[in-house]
Design an enzyme around this catalytic site. Structure first.
Site, mmCIF file in Angstrom:
data_model
loop_
_atom_site.group_PDB
_atom_site.id
_atom_site.type_symbol
_atom_site.label_atom_id
_atom_site.label_comp_id
_atom_site.label_asym_id
_atom_site.label_seq_id
_atom_site.Cartn_x
_atom_site.Cartn_y
_atom_site.Cartn_z
ATOM 1 N N ARG A 216 42.779 48.084 19.623
ATOM 2 C CA ARG A 216 44.098 48.246 20.226
ATOM 3 C C ARG A 216 44.125 49.530 21.049
ATOM 4 O O ARG A 216 43.517 50.526 20.673
ATOM 5 C CB ARG A 216 45.173 48.317 19.140
ATOM 6 C CG ARG A 216 45.500 46.975 18.507
ATOM 7 C CD ARG A 216 46.621 47.087 17.491
ATOM 8 N NE ARG A 216 46.221 47.809 16.308
ATOM 9 C CZ ARG A 216 46.521 49.068 16.043
ATOM 10 N NH1 ARG A 216 47.301 49.759 16.867
ATOM 11 N NH2 ARG A 216 46.086 49.664 14.957
ATOM 12 N N TYR B 268 41.069 41.812 23.786
ATOM 13 C CA TYR B 268 40.885 42.156 22.378
ATOM 14 C C TYR B 268 42.108 41.705 21.570
ATOM 15 O O TYR B 268 43.252 41.861 22.011
ATOM 16 C CB TYR B 268 40.653 43.671 22.193
ATOM 17 C CG TYR B 268 40.703 44.018 20.733
ATOM 18 C CD1 TYR B 268 39.624 43.725 19.901
ATOM 19 C CD2 TYR B 268 41.859 44.529 20.155
ATOM 20 C CE1 TYR B 268 39.694 43.961 18.542
ATOM 21 C CE2 TYR B 268 41.937 44.772 18.795
ATOM 22 C CZ TYR B 268 40.853 44.479 17.992
ATOM 23 O OH TYR B 268 40.947 44.698 16.645
ATOM 24 N N LYS C 226 50.674 41.402 16.605
ATOM 25 C CA LYS C 226 51.314 42.724 16.567
ATOM 26 C C LYS C 226 52.484 42.816 17.550
ATOM 27 O O LYS C 226 53.513 43.418 17.242
ATOM 28 C CB LYS C 226 50.293 43.815 16.875
ATOM 29 C CG LYS C 226 49.065 43.803 15.988
ATOM 30 C CD LYS C 226 49.402 44.024 14.526
ATOM 31 C CE LYS C 226 48.139 44.331 13.727
ATOM 32 N NZ LYS C 226 48.409 44.429 12.292
ATOM 33 N N HIS D 96 54.425 45.621 8.538
ATOM 34 C CA HIS D 96 52.953 45.559 8.499
ATOM 35 C C HIS D 96 52.526 45.516 7.025
ATOM 36 O O HIS D 96 52.046 46.499 6.482
ATOM 37 C CB HIS D 96 52.420 46.815 9.202
ATOM 38 C CG HIS D 96 50.964 46.771 9.539
ATOM 39 N ND1 HIS D 96 50.236 47.907 9.808
ATOM 40 C CD2 HIS D 96 50.097 45.742 9.688
ATOM 41 C CE1 HIS D 96 48.986 47.582 10.086
ATOM 42 N NE2 HIS D 96 48.879 46.279 10.017
ATOM 43 N N SER E 289 46.474 50.311 9.367
ATOM 44 C CA SER E 289 45.338 49.483 9.771
ATOM 45 C C SER E 289 44.046 50.006 9.153
ATOM 46 O O SER E 289 43.816 51.213 9.112
ATOM 47 C CB SER E 289 45.195 49.500 11.291
ATOM 48 O OG SER E 289 46.311 48.894 11.868
ATOM 49 N N CYS F 13 43.109 50.074 6.103
ATOM 50 C CA CYS F 13 43.299 50.824 4.855
ATOM 51 C C CYS F 13 43.438 49.917 3.647
ATOM 52 O O CYS F 13 43.920 50.342 2.593
ATOM 53 C CB CYS F 13 44.487 51.765 4.974
ATOM 54 S SG CYS F 13 44.188 53.110 6.124
ATOM 55 N N ASP G 254 48.659 40.656 6.386
ATOM 56 C CA ASP G 254 48.882 41.665 7.434
ATOM 57 C C ASP G 254 50.342 41.866 7.810
ATOM 58 O O ASP G 254 50.747 42.983 8.087
ATOM 59 C CB ASP G 254 48.090 41.280 8.687
ATOM 60 C CG ASP G 254 47.950 42.427 9.683
ATOM 61 O OD1 ASP G 254 47.459 43.497 9.278
ATOM 62 O OD2 ASP G 254 48.348 42.260 10.845
ATOM 63 N N ARG H 144 35.726 41.828 13.925
ATOM 64 C CA ARG H 144 36.751 41.065 13.203
ATOM 65 C C ARG H 144 36.343 39.610 13.007
ATOM 66 O O ARG H 144 35.502 39.079 13.730
ATOM 67 C CB ARG H 144 38.058 41.081 14.019
ATOM 68 C CG ARG H 144 38.645 42.472 14.243
ATOM 69 C CD ARG H 144 39.746 42.758 13.267
ATOM 70 N NE ARG H 144 40.162 44.153 13.268
ATOM 71 C CZ ARG H 144 41.224 44.599 12.611
ATOM 72 N NH1 ARG H 144 41.980 43.782 11.921
ATOM 73 N NH2 ARG H 144 41.524 45.876 12.626
HETATM 74 P P1 GTP Z 1 44.180 45.731 9.390
HETATM 75 O O1 GTP Z 1 43.764 44.320 9.279
HETATM 76 O O2 GTP Z 1 43.543 46.463 10.550
HETATM 77 O O3 GTP Z 1 45.664 45.961 9.392
HETATM 78 O O4 GTP Z 1 43.540 46.532 8.115
HETATM 79 P P2 GTP Z 1 43.637 46.221 6.546
HETATM 80 O O5 GTP Z 1 44.691 47.097 5.957
HETATM 81 O O6 GTP Z 1 43.698 44.776 6.268
HETATM 82 O O7 GTP Z 1 42.246 46.817 6.002
HETATM 83 P P3 GTP Z 1 41.059 46.086 5.191
HETATM 84 O O8 GTP Z 1 41.527 45.410 3.943
HETATM 85 O O9 GTP Z 1 40.294 45.253 6.141
HETATM 86 O O10 GTP Z 1 40.187 47.336 4.725
HETATM 87 C C1 GTP Z 1 39.560 48.167 5.651
HETATM 88 C C2 GTP Z 1 38.548 49.082 4.985
HETATM 89 O O11 GTP Z 1 39.061 49.657 3.792
HETATM 90 C C3 GTP Z 1 37.272 48.369 4.617
HETATM 91 O O12 GTP Z 1 36.175 49.166 5.034
HETATM 92 C C4 GTP Z 1 37.325 48.290 3.121
HETATM 93 O O13 GTP Z 1 36.054 48.260 2.546
HETATM 94 C C5 GTP Z 1 38.100 49.540 2.750
HETATM 95 N N1 GTP Z 1 38.804 49.369 1.468
HETATM 96 C C6 GTP Z 1 39.676 48.408 1.138
HETATM 97 N N2 GTP Z 1 40.104 48.521 -0.143
HETATM 98 C C7 GTP Z 1 39.477 49.619 -0.631
HETATM 99 C C8 GTP Z 1 39.505 50.281 -1.893
HETATM 100 O O14 GTP Z 1 40.188 49.877 -2.837
HETATM 101 N N3 GTP Z 1 38.723 51.388 -2.015
HETATM 102 C C9 GTP Z 1 37.950 51.858 -0.992
HETATM 103 N N4 GTP Z 1 37.211 52.955 -1.200
HETATM 104 N N5 GTP Z 1 37.885 51.258 0.219
HETATM 105 C C10 GTP Z 1 38.649 50.157 0.396
HETATM 106 MN MN MN Z 2 43.637 43.108 7.584
HETATM 107 MN MN MN Z 3 47.118 45.111 10.713
#
Ligand code: GTP
Ligand code: MN
Ligand code: MN
Length: 606
Positions: A79, A218, A227, A247, A269, A271, A294, A386
């Protein structure tokens, strides 16, 4: 699909939509206009076209049936927040956390860029519903695009096609979304695999519920249903109509006694939303199912319950870090029918990314199409690569994920990626304190948007890049929704979590992933009145033995470190919060300033 120029709209199409498409076609001058019906035949044809064009590589069907790899232009991978604009009539309505350009000025700029911008290309018309087709919480949209990649992806991410189009009858509200990659073709010019333009505009007109996106293909910039509509435009609609567009992931959790709960959680994002949404509990007796990963639309119902739907039909998830040890559910979901973007390709014709397996294959083709071996000093997959896949393919989807009435929210969680200060879990003292926790979310930067990775940024409600109006007004709106829920006595409890706190040596103190079920269990036991807590300086935290830690091996002193409150560091953090609030001037709700004062009183006595 047919190639006749200026293809006719399907019989019975709302004349408002027909007129809008005609007007856009005259402006953009594509060779052809195609009204997409969302059928498999149409998807096959689009995919075939993209494989021929080099936009998609078909993966080995024996390893990954009906799946494709897209490699984007190397400068079109995330983004672009610096090119994202909220064009409200008044600058103050966009607020300090959004870029603003006056709508007339933006329309003039876009009109100039749009003139002939689809020359040599096809304009696809994508009618879709966000949310189950007949849910009162759902909303309709129509997107035009000259990118077949966007057309196919929107078909996965939304309920796209004839059924949605039929429902957008005259008088029904619908969001207008316009997208072009901004790369017209001269007669005879050979197209590139991933057309885009260095100039990019992701523009939103909240008052007229319109989106114009120029120059990028993208996902976050081009799949406008996601979004741009479901968060930026929908948040403005929600403010006007008394609901919330957030979100957030949505979960259904069943405790060992069979009681069912629903949880909404907002993390910035990259996280952990998708990971938590697909959590496999490590503790016995608890079941976790997926409603959304999401975006959530939440609305108080006539009985004062907070109901929520997932407006999407698919997942556009971060690939790196998704593997058997972190998110086996996602790995299982991706067995086939998936579009991957910017991951690596194996020599057998399958996909790979960092974290899919512990050791990489000995040879790969990286996300830019270059030969790659493990000795390379660059990742094989782009950090923001992705997958796009239908939610229905996820083995943990709950039976109520498409319930038109939505699910009833029992708990709300806010979180971020914080190496310091923020404890593993805290329960807010009340709704207003919870809104304060949401308003002050901060997180270290990730690869999901441009910027320096690791830098701390404020990301209130995980909506900093996605709120279509003044963020301080969003806080007031949350306080108002709380007042409304309070009148009927069904106020969800609010919690804050942090899976990412680090030890002095830089290692994570908490194992995360499946083990996060322990924190969920405590949260829902709190909701159920079954878990004790202590009143601490930051809110309610678990008593020494109320967090279920049986069978978990943690480093020495990890729990103390996970909940430690350092008065000096917190004073600095609250000073920072005060500066952050000051940036919103007099629009900051008095109740939140009061919460900051209360936070200072608590820290003063630590
Ligand atoms: P968007 O789709 O961009 O909104 O992001 P999201 O919030 O869905 O993030 P996602 O679940 O894809 O996690 C992104 C990163 O966080 C990855 O590298 C995961 O491995 C890491 N991650 C997720 N949960 C944990 C956790 O409980 N502990 C740790 N250390 N890392 C985590
Ligand atoms: Mn996600
Ligand atoms: Mn997101």
């Amino acid at each position: 699909m047919h190639d006749a120029s200026w293809a006719l709209a399907p019989d019975g199409t709302n004349p408002e939509i027909v007129a809008w498409v005609e007007q856009l076609a005259h402006l953009f001058t594509p060779d052809t206009v195609v009204w997409c019906d969302g059928s498999q035949r149409e998807r096959d044809e689009l995919n075939r076209k993209m494989v021929a064009q080099g936009t998609l590589v078909q993966l080995n069907p024996e390893l990954r049936p009906y799946s494709f790899l897209a490699r984007s232009h190397p400068a079109d991978v995330a983004r672009v927040e610096s090119r994202t604009f909220i064009c409200s009539e008044h600058e103050a309505d966009a607020g300090p956390s959004n870029n603003w350009i006056a709508p007339d000025e933006m329309r003039a700029t876009l009109g100039g860029l749009a003139d002939g911008a689809m020359r040599g290309r096809t304009m696809y018309v994508l009618p879709f519903s966000m949310g189950p087709l007949d849910s009162p919480l759902s909303r309709f949209g129509v997107q035009v695009t000259d990118s077949p990649y966007v057309a196919v992806s929107t078909g996965i991410m939304t309920r796209l096609g004839a059924e949605a189009l039929q429902r957008i009858t005259p008088g029904t509200d619908w969001v207008r979304a316009v997208h072009t990659v901004g790369a017209p073709l001269a007669p005879g010019e050979v197209d590139v695999a991933w057309p885009s333009n260095e100039t990019k505009y992701i523009s939103h007109f909240p008052e007229s519920r319109e989106i114009w996106s120029y120059g990028s293909a993208y996902g976050g910039n081009a799949l406008l249903a996601k979004k741009a509509f479901a968060l930026r435009i929908a948040s403005a609609m929600a403010r006007d109509e008394g609901w919330l567009a957030e979100h957030m992931l949505l979960l259904k959790v069943t405790n060992p006694r069979g009681r069912v709960f629903h949880v909404a959680a907002a993390f910035p994002s990259a996280c952990g939303k998708t990971n938590l949404a697909m959590l496999r509990p490590s503790i016995p007796g608890w079941e976790v199912e997926t409603v959304g990963d999401d975006i959530a639309w939440l609305a108080p119902d006539a009985w004062g319950r907070l109901k929520a739907i997932n407006p999407e039909a698919g997942f556009f998830g971060v690939a790196p870090g998704t593997g058997a040890s972190t998110n086996q559910t996602a790995v299982d979901t991706l067995w086939g029918n998936t579009v991957f973007t910017n991951v690596a390709l194996t020599d057998e014709g399958d996909v790979w990314w960092e974290g899919l397996t512990d050791t990489p294959p000995s040879h790969l083709t990286d996300w830019q199409g270059e030969s790659w071996t493990p000795s390379a000093d660059r990742p094989a997959a782009h950090p923001n690569s992705r997958f796009t896949v239908a939610a229905a393919q996820c083995p943990t989807m709950s039976d109520d994920w498409e319930d038109p009435a939505g699910v009833t929210i029992d708990a709300i969680i806010f979180g971020g990626r914080r190496a310091t200060n923020v404890p593993l879990v805290v329960e807010a003292r009340d709704w207003d304190h919870g809104v304060y926790l949401g308003a002050t979310i901060s997180s270290e930067r990730t690869a999901a948007a441009e910027g320096t990775i690791g830098e701390l940024r404020r990301d209130p409600f995980a909506m900093a890049p996605f709120c279509g109006y003044n963020m301080a007004d969003h806080w007031q709106h949350w306080l108002n929704v709380g007042d409304q829920l309070r009148r009927s006595g069904r106020v969800p409890r609010i919690f804050q979590v942090n899976w990412f706190r680090k030890d002095d040596d830089g290692s994570f103190l908490w194992p995360g992933f499946s083990e996060n079920s322990r924190v969920l269990a405590w949260i829902l036991d709190r909701v159920n009145g079954a878990a004790p807590a202590v009143a601490g300086p930051l809110g309610w935290t678990p008593t020494a033995d109320s967090l279920p830690l049986d069978g978990l091996e943690l480093p020495d002193g990890a729990i103390d470190k996970l909940f430690a409150v350092d008065a000096t560091a917190w004073t600095a953090e609250l000073d920072d919060t005060e500066r952050f609030f000051a940036g919103f001037g007099d629009r900051v709700p008095a109740k939140l300033k009061r919460q900051l004062a209360i936070a200072r009183e608590h820290i003063a006595v630590v």
